[in-house]
Design an enzyme around this catalytic site. Sequence first.
Site, PDB file in Angstrom:
ATOM      1  N   ASP A 117       6.054   2.239 -11.362  1.00 16.37           N
ATOM      2  CA  ASP A 117       6.455   3.647 -11.478  1.00 16.37           C
ATOM      3  C   ASP A 117       6.248   4.347 -10.136  1.00 16.37           C
ATOM      4  O   ASP A 117       5.889   5.520 -10.084  1.00 16.37           O
ATOM      5  CB  ASP A 117       5.652   4.333 -12.579  1.00 16.37           C
ATOM      6  CG  ASP A 117       6.228   5.691 -12.978  1.00 16.37           C
ATOM      7  OD1 ASP A 117       7.452   5.858 -12.894  1.00 16.37           O
ATOM      8  OD2 ASP A 117       5.448   6.580 -13.364  1.00 16.37           O
ATOM      9  N   ASP A 120      -2.017   6.360  -9.708  1.00 17.99           N
ATOM     10  CA  ASP A 120      -1.372   6.263 -11.028  1.00 17.99           C
ATOM     11  C   ASP A 120      -0.870   4.850 -11.316  1.00 17.99           C
ATOM     12  O   ASP A 120       0.322   4.549 -11.191  1.00 17.99           O
ATOM     13  CB  ASP A 120      -0.224   7.263 -11.158  1.00 17.99           C
ATOM     14  CG  ASP A 120      -0.696   8.702 -11.161  1.00 17.99           C
ATOM     15  OD1 ASP A 120      -1.906   8.914 -11.397  1.00 17.99           O
ATOM     16  OD2 ASP A 120       0.122   9.604 -10.926  1.00 17.99           O
TER      17      ASP A 120
END
Length: 288
Positions: free
Chosen positions: A168, A192
């Site tokens: 991502d 993240d």
Amino acid sequence: MKAPPRLQTLVEEGLIDTVVRQLMSGKEAMVFVVRCGDETRCAKIYKEANNRSFRQAVDYTENRKVKNSRSARAMAKGSRFGRQEQEAAWQSAEVDALYRLAAAGVRVPQPYNFHDGVLLMELVTDANGDAAPRLNDVAFTEEQALQHHATLIGEVVRMLCAGVVHGDLSEFNILLANSGGDDGVDVPVIIDLPQAVDAAGNNHAQRMLLRDVANLRDFFGQFAPTLLKTDFGPEIWSLYQGGLLSNETPLTGHYERATADVDMQAVLREIDDARAEDAARRLRMATA
């Protein structure tokens, strides 16, 4: 500020001293700035699955292993206990990826502790000691864009050599941090990672890596248009598949695609065989 309930537990355990402020609230977690002795760190509180806008898509969770066979069977069946175990596995995925990548020399926040769904880790800062900005909040010169793009392509390669694909990666989960060097040049730090996948064990890893690299190209291409003509993703994956990729492998940014005719019947047979094998595996797990 008053500590949220899940951080209060860490205060009582002596893992943090005080909660300074909320830093951000994202699609899968809330992040707070906390004090631990003389150090300022951040605490990432993972949201419960029903409160997250980012779902545990099968593309990301495919082939994630759990050591406990009872947990694995429950996760396959989708029972209440299985959903709880899947949630725990989802939360610990980022912790595992952070330790793995930090050991490989990838620029990620240093993890310190993981307790009851809260990840305690390094607070990435700018030159003034404030929380570092995300790439999407910064404008770059062409020279800076080329430099940061090259650095991040190197980080993608380093991650892949460590067996990890971010999954991502974009300008929204890369921070621009103070390097601490005399040259004053900021460095990108990747954050993240709960959706990170195993490069060798996930059938969607190639597609995710190509998307990660394309996101970097498109973002920095706004400032350095020459990057829009590059094709690093397929080049990197081809070298990886061929066992030729290392942290020192020179890249060109160009890739010649094969032009041979594709045997579509053979491809369809492979797909049918894979579906049949997956159905048989699920049946075995359900009856185990």
